[in-house]
Motif scaffolding. Structure first.
Motif, PDB file in Angstrom:
ATOM      1  N   THR A  31       0.837  -1.207   0.000  1.00 17.93           N
ATOM      2  CA  THR A  31       0.000   0.000   0.000  1.00 17.93           C
ATOM      3  C   THR A  31       0.868   1.252   0.000  1.00 17.93           C
ATOM      4  O   THR A  31       0.917   1.987  -0.982  1.00 17.93           O
ATOM      5  CB  THR A  31      -0.933   0.014   1.226  1.00 17.93           C
ATOM      6  N   GLY A  34       5.713   1.868   5.550  1.00 17.21           N
ATOM      7  CA  GLY A  34       5.351   1.947   6.961  1.00 17.21           C
ATOM      8  C   GLY A  34       6.566   2.258   7.814  1.00 17.21           C
ATOM      9  O   GLY A  34       7.707   2.001   7.413  1.00 17.21           O
ATOM     10  N   ARG A  54       2.811  12.359  15.772  1.00 15.87           N
ATOM     11  CA  ARG A  54       1.413  11.931  15.778  1.00 15.87           C
ATOM     12  C   ARG A  54       0.818  11.963  17.180  1.00 15.87           C
ATOM     13  O   ARG A  54       1.467  11.532  18.134  1.00 15.87           O
ATOM     14  CB  ARG A  54       1.383  10.499  15.245  1.00 15.87           C
ATOM     15  N   PRO A  59      -4.434   5.400  16.923  1.00 13.15           N
ATOM     16  CA  PRO A  59      -3.878   4.039  17.011  1.00 13.15           C
ATOM     17  C   PRO A  59      -3.055   3.600  15.796  1.00 13.15           C
ATOM     18  O   PRO A  59      -3.232   4.099  14.695  1.00 13.15           O
ATOM     19  CB  PRO A  59      -5.123   3.165  17.149  1.00 13.15           C
ATOM     20  N   ILE A  61      -1.657   0.330  13.326  1.00 12.04           N
ATOM     21  CA  ILE A  61      -2.018  -1.003  12.843  1.00 12.04           C
ATOM     22  C   ILE A  61      -0.888  -1.976  13.186  1.00 12.04           C
ATOM     23  O   ILE A  61       0.291  -1.644  13.035  1.00 12.04           O
ATOM     24  CB  ILE A  61      -2.241  -0.966  11.313  1.00 12.04           C
ATOM     25  N   THR A  94      -7.208  -4.146   6.629  1.00 15.06           N
ATOM     26  CA  THR A  94      -6.981  -4.123   8.082  1.00 15.06           C
ATOM     27  C   THR A  94      -8.290  -4.444   8.774  1.00 15.06           C
ATOM     28  O   THR A  94      -9.327  -3.872   8.433  1.00 15.06           O
ATOM     29  CB  THR A  94      -6.468  -2.737   8.517  1.00 15.06           C
ATOM     30  N   VAL A 114      -7.996  -3.507  18.333  1.00  8.64           N
ATOM     31  CA  VAL A 114      -6.696  -3.429  17.657  1.00  8.64           C
ATOM     32  C   VAL A 114      -6.892  -3.633  16.156  1.00  8.64           C
ATOM     33  O   VAL A 114      -7.754  -4.409  15.736  1.00  8.64           O
ATOM     34  CB  VAL A 114      -5.709  -4.478  18.240  1.00  8.64           C
ATOM     35  N   ALA A 137       2.981  -0.370  12.678  1.00  7.10           N
ATOM     36  CA  ALA A 137       3.516   0.521  11.643  1.00  7.10           C
ATOM     37  C   ALA A 137       2.447   1.441  11.073  1.00  7.10           C
ATOM     38  O   ALA A 137       1.526   0.987  10.393  1.00  7.10           O
ATOM     39  CB  ALA A 137       4.152  -0.284  10.514  1.00  7.10           C
ATOM     40  N   PRO A 138       2.569   2.728  11.340  1.00  8.17           N
ATOM     41  CA  PRO A 138       1.763   3.703  10.613  1.00  8.17           C
ATOM     42  C   PRO A 138       2.458   4.002   9.292  1.00  8.17           C
ATOM     43  O   PRO A 138       3.588   3.561   9.061  1.00  8.17           O
ATOM     44  CB  PRO A 138       1.806   4.931  11.519  1.00  8.17           C
ATOM     45  N   GLU A 176      -3.618   3.395   1.109  1.00 11.87           N
ATOM     46  CA  GLU A 176      -3.539   2.554   2.295  1.00 11.87           C
ATOM     47  C   GLU A 176      -4.584   1.441   2.291  1.00 11.87           C
ATOM     48  O   GLU A 176      -5.515   1.442   1.493  1.00 11.87           O
ATOM     49  CB  GLU A 176      -3.703   3.402   3.570  1.00 11.87           C
ATOM     50  N   ILE A 179      -9.894  -0.332   5.942  1.00  9.28           N
ATOM     51  CA  ILE A 179     -10.077  -0.704   7.352  1.00  9.28           C
ATOM     52  C   ILE A 179     -11.527  -1.114   7.579  1.00  9.28           C
ATOM     53  O   ILE A 179     -12.445  -0.322   7.350  1.00  9.28           O
ATOM     54  CB  ILE A 179      -9.712   0.462   8.293  1.00  9.28           C
ATOM     55  N   PRO A 219     -10.294   7.683  16.580  1.00 10.91           N
ATOM     56  CA  PRO A 219      -9.442   8.857  16.552  1.00 10.91           C
ATOM     57  C   PRO A 219      -8.631   8.840  15.275  1.00 10.91           C
ATOM     58  O   PRO A 219      -8.463   7.786  14.670  1.00 10.91           O
ATOM     59  CB  PRO A 219      -8.531   8.686  17.765  1.00 10.91           C
ATOM     60  N   GLN A 221      -9.332  10.069  12.492  1.00  2.46           N
ATOM     61  CA  GLN A 221     -10.028  10.309  11.236  1.00  2.46           C
ATOM     62  C   GLN A 221     -10.215  11.825  11.114  1.00  2.46           C
ATOM     63  O   GLN A 221     -11.316  12.315  10.910  1.00  2.46           O
ATOM     64  CB  GLN A 221     -11.357   9.548  11.182  1.00  2.46           C
TER      65      GLN A 221
END
Ligand code: TXA
Ligand code: MG
Length: 309
Positions: A31, A34, A54, A59, A61, A94, A114, A137-138, A176, A179, A219, A221
């Motif tokens: 995607t 990360g 951040r 959160p 992933i 995800t 999670v 990893a974001p 990405e 989700i 959170p 978004q």
């Protein structure tokens, strides 16, 4: 093993060693790139938040090497999750599931859920296998900025602040992961992404709304996300040229994104290129909102949203 494959395997082993020792590594996924840390190492996770800038309530992933690891991380795995994982993992999906006690709240932004995903990029999988655990990893960009789809993007954004950047070439999906939350009675899509809504509905045999209205707090978004430095204005394609001329007469450096520029694989690189070229207004059109077009439309709207920074 050919020399190249050997060198790549050595880099992946090195990445896994760094993660075990509490370091952070930028790695390619299908995607976006990360910014990886051992998901059970709270100090390493804290460093990821710091480097990205951040907010802590947003959160991360957790990436896993295969579906069999899910039960360590998810306390309950509903049938819908099993079917989605079977169909789309490894891949850009995800799943949001109730977390087990093992999962640190620092990873989940304080939530009881999670996000889990098995990526399909061969280097991501090689690092996950060599590491042997969950990798938080974001996307490897500064908070609110455009996600990186090449190692060069990461180098320019985060450079010295990471312990290693693994180069796996340009990301083939380019947006990405999708989700899907399974925290409520009915599955919902929290973020459109690399697996289409249509494909998800096909597997589940029901409509799956795209919404952030969930019993679960989401959170992160925030509206201003994926934003280049240039302003982004969305208009119907037929109106772009006239608006560009008007802005140019006012002295703006304007770029119109072509349909190719906003193809999923090209979108983030196009936004970054406009910044590199000193453009101050990007004009774009939402081509369609089916298939991957839904994810592209979502990212463009966020890039065009009013900014608070
Ligand atoms: O494709 C991707 O998902 C990439 C690659 C690196 O895997 N990662 C990525 O991470 O996009 P990031 O941190 O940039 O975006 C993760 C999103 C955020 O919007 C976050 O709020 C949401 O996932 N998320 C993570 N855990 C969550 C949870 N427990 N509940 C709700 N949303 C969650
Ligand atoms: Mg991101």
């Amino acid at each position: 093993m050919p020399v190249d494959a050997q060198a790549t395997a050595a880099r992946c082993a090195e990445a896994a060693r760094i993660l075990r020792n509490g370091g952070i590594v930028a790695l390619p996924t299908e995607t976006v790139y990360g910014l990886a840390a051992n998901a059970l190492d709270e100090a390493a996770v804290a460093r990821v938040f710091r480097v990205k800038g951040r907010p802590l309530a947003h959160p991360l992933i957790v990436h896993l090497s295969d579906v069999s690891a899910v039960e360590q991380w998810a306390a309950r795995v509903p049938d819908a999750a099993v079917r989605l994982a079977e169909q789309f993992w490894p891949g850009p999906l995800t799943l949001i599931l109730p977390k087990t006690a093992m999962v640190p709240f620092s990873v989940t932004g304080g939530q009881e859920s999670v996000g889990l995903r098995v990526p399909s990029h061969p280097l991501a999988l090689a690092v996950l296998r060599a590491f042997g655990g969950g990798i938080a990893a974001p996307s490897a960009n500064r908070y609110g900025a455009v996600s990186p789809t090449t190692a060069e993007h990461v180098r320019r954004d985060l450079g010295d602040e990471v312990d290693l950047i693994l180069d796996g070439g340009p990301c083939v999906v380019g947006v990405e992961s999708t989700i899907v939350s399974l925290m409520d009675a009915h599955p919902i899509i929290l973020r459109p992404g690399g697996v289409t809504r249509e494909a998800i509905e096909d597997v589940l045999g029901c409509a799956v709304p795209v919404t952030q209205a969930s019993a679960t707090r989401v959170p992160g978004q925030v509206d201003t996300h994926y934003a280049p430095r240039a302003a982004v204005i969305l208009l119907p394609r037929a109106a772009l040229e006239a608006h560009a001329s008007e802005l140019r007469t006012q002295g703006h450096h304007v770029r119109i994104l072509s349909p190719q520029d906003v193809a999923p694989m090209a979108l983030f690189a196009s936004l970054r290129r406009a910044d590199d070229d000193g453009v101050d207004v990007i004009l774009a059109a939402i081509e369609h909102e089916t298939g991957l077009g839904l994810a592209v439309a979502d990212r463009l709207r966020k890039a065009a949203a009013p900014r608070d920074r």
